[in-house]
Scaffold this active site. Structure first.
Site, PDB file in Angstrom:
ATOM      1  N   LYS A  76       0.871  -1.178   0.000  1.00 16.83           N
ATOM      2  CA  LYS A  76       0.000   0.000   0.000  1.00 16.83           C
ATOM      3  C   LYS A  76       0.907   1.227   0.000  1.00 16.83           C
ATOM      4  O   LYS A  76       1.947   1.233   0.680  1.00 16.83           O
ATOM      5  CB  LYS A  76      -0.884  -0.029   1.257  1.00 16.83           C
ATOM      6  CG  LYS A  76      -1.913   1.115   1.319  1.00 16.83           C
ATOM      7  CD  LYS A  76      -2.799   1.003   2.572  1.00 16.83           C
ATOM      8  CE  LYS A  76      -3.828   2.121   2.636  1.00 16.83           C
ATOM      9  NZ  LYS A  76      -4.706   2.008   3.818  1.00 16.83           N
ATOM     10  N   SER A 151      -9.748   2.337   3.110  1.00 14.72           N
ATOM     11  CA  SER A 151      -8.854   3.086   2.253  1.00 14.72           C
ATOM     12  C   SER A 151      -7.907   2.207   1.445  1.00 14.72           C
ATOM     13  O   SER A 151      -7.345   2.675   0.464  1.00 14.72           O
ATOM     14  CB  SER A 151      -8.021   4.047   3.105  1.00 14.72           C
ATOM     15  OG  SER A 151      -7.162   3.324   3.973  1.00 14.72           O
ATOM     16  N   SER A 175     -10.048  -0.052   7.222  1.00 19.45           N
ATOM     17  CA  SER A 175      -9.431   0.129   5.904  1.00 19.45           C
ATOM     18  C   SER A 175      -8.792  -1.107   5.289  1.00 19.45           C
ATOM     19  O   SER A 175      -8.426  -1.102   4.123  1.00 19.45           O
ATOM     20  CB  SER A 175      -8.390   1.248   5.958  1.00 19.45           C
ATOM     21  OG  SER A 175      -9.026   2.496   5.971  1.00 19.45           O
TER      22      SER A 175
END
Lengths: 485, 479
Positions: A76, A151, A175
């Site tokens: 990420k 997210s 997330s």
């Protein structure tokens, strides 16, 4: 190759069915081919990936390969990577390259994993739809008109479309779990402190936790083995022995006591999602689990507490992005104040600014007691709810998210509506507990995630419970048809 | 109206650790800009603070030395404000729960008066970097070497009533932190900085007046000047019917005045909250007990011992304990010379201090070591030389001509104590001055001094004065 899990790829590499270089080229090719429609990557690092694949193959030749050596993965874009851009999906860090590796990056590199690139996300991990990215929204591979969740939407979409076998995510209020649910993959938010936050760009320090996003619970256990552990550079990381998370995967779950919080099955839950969850619970019953209803009476406080604490911490954590030392700086600042105001005003997106303002307000003189302190008290009440429930049951189950993936733009007018949908996941972060989301079925052709929550440090238990379900179901093997070939 | 001055002081003491309070970067002073700032000090994305355990030791040590409560649980908090030399946009400090609670420090105002000054609290925090405005045209340079340097902020009660008391408090505190070896106390380098809160009230009133805070005063002399200026200013404002505005003022030492920096309204809302990157700091009694064992003899304890064991006056003892090094120097000289304490004090505070002052040296950089001075004083004590000759030898030693014994030897300065050597000199002097001898014997006693002078001159000052005195008196009367 891309139909395979990490466990399977690991075996194939060990048997010499193919090399890491071949595997890496295959996935890089898939990214090239498909990511124009998904937008799940911000940065693809072809050159370094091929180089690490070659060294992984070399390590294997020398007999130095571990279970993860040579397996492609993605980070990420919130984890700092030495020499490779780390943007946090923000204009603020559009051209920022960290001079160091995050602990998670360091650890996975040390295992010989091959990083293909950095995945898209909501800016600074703030959002549940991945619409708030400076690099554009990520699409859900099951329906390109829908959001992948957020997210960690890029990681979830990339794994769901098998552009990469696994990826990392971070979870401050859901997330990892929510995008895992909406994209039909497995994701675990470990117990707070299990995975070092060093080098993970902070959103809300007391809630942030990194974790793996994978196809299966078994893969999650394999990755977590490499990611977890005490780090002296993170004062909040747990100085507790790290178990082998794969050790208990095959433990039978007969007699497992599952609690269903009645608060999770009330108004606000999409009935179609509820049906899928109840079917999954039935499956557990078949495996010998005992189902009881439990109550988390303070669960309704989770939203109010979370949306004070998380913005409060973020308002301070994001103060360092000031245009002085690195990151975006406005053009021709007139003076210091202008430099600050325009660099931050122009560098941050709407959602980030909204949360900074909420947090600044909550911490300001005269409001601190009414907001921040109250929120901390609510946080304790929420934790105590879980403690009480875990005296009676081993795990709690429920939906990860009250609905299936929604349309891109559907909630953009009313941010509050989106905040309110996080209520199954945020309480887990407030209590610091481990939470796992696994694919449980489909509603309206879109994936539904089952959330499994356990007591503090019971990460292994959750993976065991998830794995047993996956041994008897095939939801986790479903690949969106468009990306299956 | 008669006014009473009320002063409270906030002192920032830089702790002398090798590395910073939350990072591993060096704290050494004077390196090239930004060469001692690591990722944590630069506030890079993703970095995290890790507390330096040494700073906790030092804070506890200080707390114990001022009889303060040590908090078993203290909390680091973020003080949020924007400034270019504050890389994270917040300073990690302690707010509601500091590590050191209420304590006190006794200050000696004169021979008889001791005043107890309350210490409100002391807390750990990180220093900011430096903004450099001079070398950059139209721009500001930022040096983050100092960012993250550990500070102990010591806050006093508003217990001081004059600039003199404030200076006495600061000097006592300065000596204390150096005794504890928690700070080098170097004021030029900013290791010991002071902010003063000053207010006035009509004598007899208990309610405090509105205060002004004077920032960053970096020498004892400036503290005195800044306070005196501020007191005058406030009295003038009050007596002309005005009122004091709560504000922060800056002392300008070039113009010897304080100027308004920012008013209360312009003050930042620091939005303090517990730093979620750091766990609460828990300290148990065992930890405190272990540190207690390492406490050195404190200045006031040393002073009392000096008075009692060596019979020194409070004045002398106070001067000696002002610095740990000076007190140690004194005790070494005393021990090695076996001379009387008073003689040692007079030399250390007299000749030696004067010589040091003249060349702006301090006791640690003295050109004469304690052992060397001890040898010199031992020679006075055993009558090898007179005090007067000793001063000449001292000068030689200061100039590097050798130690006391070798100078005595080389220049033949050994005192004559042999009666048979002194008597012929006296006889000669008497023979050479028949007129004065006659006058003396007729009753002009004052001429005794003349004869002493002649004898000392004849022997180049080397004869033992006491012996000369005795022999001369005898001889003058005899014949």
């Amino acid at each position: 190759m891309h139909q395979k899990t990490i466990a399977e790829l690991s075996q194939a590499l060990a048997q010499g069915t193919y090399s890491s270089e071949e595997l890496t080229k295959h996935y890089l090719q898939r990214i090239k081919q498909w990511d124009t429609s998904l937008n799940s990557f911000i940065t693809v690092c072809e050159e370094t990936a091929l180089a690490s694949a070659k060294s992984a193959d070399e390590a294997r030749r020398q007999g130095k390969a571990g279970p993860l050596t040579g397996i492609p993965m993605a980070q990420k874009d919130i984890f700092c990577t030495n020499g490779i851009k780390t943007t946090c999906a923000s204009k603020m860090l559009e051209n920022f390259t960290a001079p160091y590796d995050a602990m998670v990056v360091e650890k996975l590199n040390a295992q010989g994993m091959v990083m293909l690139g950095k995945t898209n996300m909501d800016e600074f991990a703030m959002g549940s739809s991945n619409e708030h990215s400076h690099f554009g929204p990520v699409k859900n591979p099951w329906n390109l008109d829908c959001v992948p969740g957020g997210s960690s939407g890029g990681s979830a979409a990339a794994v769901a479309a098998r552009l990469v076998p696994a990826a990392t995510g971070t979870d401050t209020g859901g997330s990892i779990r929510q995008p895992a649910a909406l994209c039909g993959i497995t994701g675990i938010k470990p117990t707070y402190g299990r995975v070092s936050r060093y080098g993970m760009i902070a959103f809300a320090s007391s809630l942030d936790q990194g974790g793996p996003m994978t196809q299966t619970a078994e893969d999650a256990a394999l990755l977590l083995n490499a990611m977890a552990g005490f780090d002296e550079r993170d004062s909040t990381s747990l100085d507790a022995p790290v178990p082998d998370f794969t050790a208990d995967l095959n433990q039978p779950i007969k007699g497992l006591r599952i609690g269903l919080p009645k608060e999770y099955f009330s108004a606000g839950l999409d009935p179609a999602v509820g049906d899928v969850i109840m079917a999954a619970i039935k499956e557990y019953e078949k495996l010998g689990a005992i189902i009881t209803e439990v109550s988390l009476p303070n669960n309704h406080l989770a939203g109010p507490a979370y949306y004070v604490i998380a913005p409060a911490e973020c308002s301070s954590n994001l103060a360092r992005f000031d245009g002085v030392r690195y990151g975006y700086r406005c053009k021709e600042p007139k003076n210091l104040e202008d430099l600050y105001k325009r660099s931050r005003g122009e560098g941050f997106g709407e959602e980030v600014k909204r949360r900074i303002m909420i947090g600044t307000y909550a911490l300001s003189s005269g409001y601190y007691d009414a907001y921040y302190l109250k929120a901390q008290q609510m946080r304790r009440l929420i934790s105590e709810d879980f403690k009480r429930v875990f005296e009676k049951v081993d795990v709690i189950m429920g939906p990860t998210y009250p609905s299936i993936a929604f349309k891109i733009g559907e909630h953009s007018k009313d941010p509050l509506e989106m905040y309110l949908s996080d209520f199954y996941t945020i309480a887990i972060n407030l209590a610091g507990l481990p939470g796992l989301s696994i694919p449980a079925g489909f509603a309206n052709s879109l994936p539904v995630g089952l959330q499994i929550v356990g007591p503090y440090l019971n990460d292994s238990k959750l993976l065991n419970v998830g794995h047993q379900f996956q041994q008897h179901t095939a939801w986790h093997q479903k690949i969106p048809s468009q990306f299956a070939k | 109206m008669e006014w009473e001055t009320v002063i409270g002081l906030e002192v920032h003491v830089q702790l002398q650790t090798a590395s910073k309070i939350f990072s591993g970067a060096s704290t050494a002073y004077g390196a090239l800009p930004n060469t001692q700032a690591c990722g944590v000090d630069l506030g890079l994305p993703g970095v995290l603070p890790v507390l330096n355990a040494n700073t906790v030791h030092m804070a506890v040590k200080f707390g114990l030395s001022v009889d303060a409560e040590i908090a078993h649980r203290s909390v680091f908090a973020r003080k949020n404000y924007f400034y270019p030399d504050l890389p994270k946009g917040y300073q990690i400090s302690q707010f509601e729960l500091p590590i050191v609670g209420k304590g006190h420090l006794d200050i000696q105002l004169d021979e008889e008066t001791v005043k107890r000054i309350g210490i409100t609290r002391a807390h750990l925090e990180e220093d900011a970097g430096k903004s450099l405005h001079e070398d950059f045209q139209g721009m500001t340079g930022i040096d983050l070497n100092r960012a993250g340097t550990p500070l102990l902020e010591i806050v006093s009660e508003p217990d001081m009533r004059s600039a003199n008391e404030a200076v006495a408090y600061l000097k006592t505190l300065h000596a204390l932190v150096r005794y504890l070896e928690i700070s080098d106390g170097n004021m030029q380098e900013g290791s010991f900085r002071c902010d003063a809160n000053i207010s006035m009230r009509p004598k007899g009133q208990s309610k405090l007046g509105t205060r002004a805070e004077i920032k960053n005063i970096n020498s004892f002399r400036f503290v005195e000047k800044a306070i005196n200026y501020e007191v005058e200013r406030q009295i003038q404002v009050l007596e002309s019917g005005g009122s004091i505005v709560q504000e922060t003022r800056l002392y300008d030492s070039d113009r010897d005045e304080t100027r308004s920096m920012r008013s209360k309204e312009e003050a930042n809302d620091y939005r303090y909250f517990p730093d979620p990157d750091l766990l609460p700091l828990n300290i148990d009694d065992h930890f405190i007990g272990e540190i207690k064992k390492t406490l050195p003899e404190l200045p006031h304890e040393k002073r009392q011992r000096f008075e009692k064991a060596y019979g020194l006056s409070t004045y002398d003892a106070n001067n000696l304990v002002a610095s740990r090094e000076l007190a140690e120097y004194f005790e070494t000289v005393l021990k090695e010379s076996k001379a009387p304490a008073k003689l040692v004090v007079n030399w250390v505070m007299g000749e030696l201090s004067a010589a040091l002052n003249k060349e702006s040296l301090d006791i640690t950089t003295s050109k004469i070591t304690a052992s060397a001075l001890a040898q010199l004083l031992a020679r006075i004590n055993d009558n090898t030389i007179s005090g007067k000759i000793a001063k000449t030898i001292f000068e030689g030693m200061w100039l590097g001509e050798g130690d006391a014994d070798s100078i005595i030897e080389k220049q033949g300065l050994k005192q004559i104590t042999d009666t048979s050597a002194i008597e012929p000199i006296i006889d000669e002097v008497m023979a050479n001055n028949p007129q004065q001898l006659a006058q003396y014997r007729e009753g002009k006693d004052k001429l005794f001094g003349f004869f002493i002078g002649q004898v000392m001159k004849a022997c180049a000052g080397k004869a033992n004065p006491a012996q000369v005195n005795e022999l001369l008196r005898k001889k003058l009367q005899q014949d």
